[in-house]
Design a protein around this motif. Sequence first.
Motif, mmCIF file in Angstrom:
data_model
loop_
_atom_site.group_PDB
_atom_site.id
_atom_site.type_symbol
_atom_site.label_atom_id
_atom_site.label_comp_id
_atom_site.label_asym_id
_atom_site.label_seq_id
_atom_site.Cartn_x
_atom_site.Cartn_y
_atom_site.Cartn_z
ATOM 1 N N ASN A 1 -60.902 -124.263 91.223
ATOM 2 C CA ASN A 1 -59.937 -123.527 90.419
ATOM 3 C C ASN A 1 -58.874 -124.439 89.808
ATOM 4 O O ASN A 1 -58.381 -124.168 88.719
ATOM 5 C CB ASN A 1 -59.305 -122.403 91.241
ATOM 6 C CG ASN A 1 -60.323 -121.322 91.528
ATOM 7 O OD1 ASN A 1 -61.095 -120.936 90.662
ATOM 8 N ND2 ASN A 1 -60.364 -120.858 92.760
ATOM 9 N N MET B 1 -57.603 -119.384 77.771
ATOM 10 C CA MET B 1 -57.155 -118.228 78.548
ATOM 11 C C MET B 1 -58.214 -117.781 79.558
ATOM 12 O O MET B 1 -57.873 -117.337 80.660
ATOM 13 C CB MET B 1 -56.766 -117.098 77.614
ATOM 14 C CG MET B 1 -55.548 -117.483 76.776
ATOM 15 S SD MET B 1 -54.851 -116.127 75.910
ATOM 16 C CE MET B 1 -53.736 -115.549 77.178
ATOM 17 N N ALA B 2 -59.478 -117.912 79.201
ATOM 18 C CA ALA B 2 -60.549 -117.558 80.140
ATOM 19 C C ALA B 2 -60.517 -118.480 81.357
ATOM 20 O O ALA B 2 -60.629 -118.018 82.501
ATOM 21 C CB ALA B 2 -61.907 -117.624 79.441
ATOM 22 N N CYS B 3 -60.341 -119.770 81.109
ATOM 23 C CA CYS B 3 -60.268 -120.717 82.232
ATOM 24 C C CYS B 3 -59.019 -120.461 83.074
ATOM 25 O O CYS B 3 -59.078 -120.524 84.301
ATOM 26 C CB CYS B 3 -60.278 -122.153 81.716
ATOM 27 S SG CYS B 3 -61.867 -122.683 81.040
ATOM 28 N N LEU B 4 -57.906 -120.162 82.416
ATOM 29 C CA LEU B 4 -56.691 -119.821 83.161
ATOM 30 C C LEU B 4 -56.936 -118.596 84.034
ATOM 31 O O LEU B 4 -56.586 -118.580 85.216
ATOM 32 C CB LEU B 4 -55.531 -119.555 82.198
ATOM 33 C CG LEU B 4 -54.245 -119.007 82.829
ATOM 34 C CD1 LEU B 4 -53.644 -120.014 83.798
ATOM 35 C CD2 LEU B 4 -53.252 -118.626 81.742
ATOM 36 N N SER B 5 -57.553 -117.584 83.460
ATOM 37 C CA SER B 5 -57.828 -116.360 84.197
ATOM 38 C C SER B 5 -58.700 -116.631 85.426
ATOM 39 O O SER B 5 -58.423 -116.118 86.513
ATOM 40 C CB SER B 5 -58.517 -115.350 83.272
ATOM 41 O OG SER B 5 -58.855 -114.190 83.973
ATOM 42 N N LEU B 6 -59.716 -117.437 85.259
ATOM 43 C CA LEU B 6 -60.597 -117.763 86.388
ATOM 44 C C LEU B 6 -59.859 -118.555 87.463
ATOM 45 O O LEU B 6 -60.121 -118.378 88.663
ATOM 46 C CB LEU B 6 -61.817 -118.540 85.904
ATOM 47 C CG LEU B 6 -62.819 -117.750 85.060
ATOM 48 C CD1 LEU B 6 -63.872 -118.685 84.466
ATOM 49 C CD2 LEU B 6 -63.473 -116.651 85.894
ATOM 50 N N LEU C 1 -56.933 -118.172 88.408
ATOM 51 C CA LEU C 1 -56.023 -117.300 89.152
ATOM 52 C C LEU C 1 -56.665 -116.668 90.380
ATOM 53 O O LEU C 1 -55.993 -115.970 91.131
ATOM 54 C CB LEU C 1 -55.473 -116.201 88.231
ATOM 55 C CG LEU C 1 -54.586 -116.679 87.088
ATOM 56 C CD1 LEU C 1 -54.189 -115.509 86.201
ATOM 57 C CD2 LEU C 1 -53.370 -117.416 87.612
ATOM 58 N N ARG C 2 -57.946 -116.913 90.597
ATOM 59 C CA ARG C 2 -58.612 -116.384 91.789
ATOM 60 C C ARG C 2 -57.950 -116.879 93.067
ATOM 61 O O ARG C 2 -57.854 -116.139 94.038
ATOM 62 C CB ARG C 2 -60.096 -116.744 91.784
ATOM 63 C CG ARG C 2 -60.880 -116.025 90.695
ATOM 64 C CD ARG C 2 -62.323 -116.406 90.737
ATOM 65 N NE ARG C 2 -62.454 -117.812 90.322
ATOM 66 C CZ ARG C 2 -63.592 -118.391 89.984
ATOM 67 N NH1 ARG C 2 -64.717 -117.701 90.014
ATOM 68 N NH2 ARG C 2 -63.620 -119.644 89.615
ATOM 69 N N VAL D 1 -50.130 -116.947 90.438
ATOM 70 C CA VAL D 1 -49.973 -116.786 88.990
ATOM 71 C C VAL D 1 -48.787 -117.581 88.444
ATOM 72 O O VAL D 1 -48.891 -118.192 87.375
ATOM 73 C CB VAL D 1 -49.889 -115.287 88.599
ATOM 74 C CG1 VAL D 1 -48.616 -114.649 89.115
ATOM 75 C CG2 VAL D 1 -50.004 -115.109 87.096
ATOM 76 N N TYR E 1 -49.509 -120.481 85.736
ATOM 77 C CA TYR E 1 -48.968 -120.337 84.391
ATOM 78 C C TYR E 1 -48.028 -121.491 84.048
ATOM 79 O O TYR E 1 -48.078 -122.040 82.950
ATOM 80 C CB TYR E 1 -48.242 -118.997 84.238
ATOM 81 C CG TYR E 1 -47.743 -118.777 82.844
ATOM 82 C CD1 TYR E 1 -48.621 -118.457 81.816
ATOM 83 C CD2 TYR E 1 -46.396 -118.919 82.544
ATOM 84 C CE1 TYR E 1 -48.166 -118.283 80.520
ATOM 85 C CE2 TYR E 1 -45.934 -118.739 81.257
ATOM 86 C CZ TYR E 1 -46.821 -118.415 80.242
ATOM 87 O OH TYR E 1 -46.363 -118.249 78.965
ATOM 88 N N TRP F 1 -50.174 -124.579 83.476
ATOM 89 C CA TRP F 1 -50.924 -124.423 82.216
ATOM 90 C C TRP F 1 -50.020 -124.683 81.015
ATOM 91 O O TRP F 1 -50.372 -125.444 80.120
ATOM 92 C CB TRP F 1 -51.513 -123.021 82.188
ATOM 93 C CG TRP F 1 -52.265 -122.617 80.968
ATOM 94 C CD1 TRP F 1 -53.431 -123.147 80.502
ATOM 95 C CD2 TRP F 1 -51.934 -121.554 80.066
ATOM 96 N NE1 TRP F 1 -53.846 -122.472 79.372
ATOM 97 C CE2 TRP F 1 -52.931 -121.488 79.094
ATOM 98 C CE3 TRP F 1 -50.884 -120.638 80.012
ATOM 99 C CZ2 TRP F 1 -52.913 -120.561 78.060
ATOM 100 C CZ3 TRP F 1 -50.867 -119.712 78.988
ATOM 101 C CH2 TRP F 1 -51.877 -119.683 78.020
#
Length: 105
Positions: free
Chosen positions: A2, A43-48, A50-51, A55, A59, A62
């Motif tokens: 991650n 944003m997709a990589c950021l979202s992943l 966050l697992r 946050v 953030y 990032w």
Amino acid sequence: MNWILLLIAGLFEIGWVYALKQSDNFANLKFAFLAVLLLAISMACLSLSLRTIPVGTAYAIWTGIGAVGAATLGIMAFGDPATALRLVCIALIVIGVVGLKLASA
């Protein structure tokens, strides 16, 4: 893994900023499309990421990668001034990002 995704997200953040600059206010559709695509990947990589990464930490890191990268890109590619104050501020962002990473370990 991650943390690697978060790093990739930050690098794509720099990429979309570059493409956005090259799009000339979306007049150049090739770069405009590229900017939107790179932003979506970022944003997709950021979202992943966050697992497992909190946050607030994710953030901040990032945006820190993006801010430092965009400022450096501006200096290197677009002739932005590399004043001592600007370089100190970039260094402070880097210190903050490293500190957040260490605090999350």
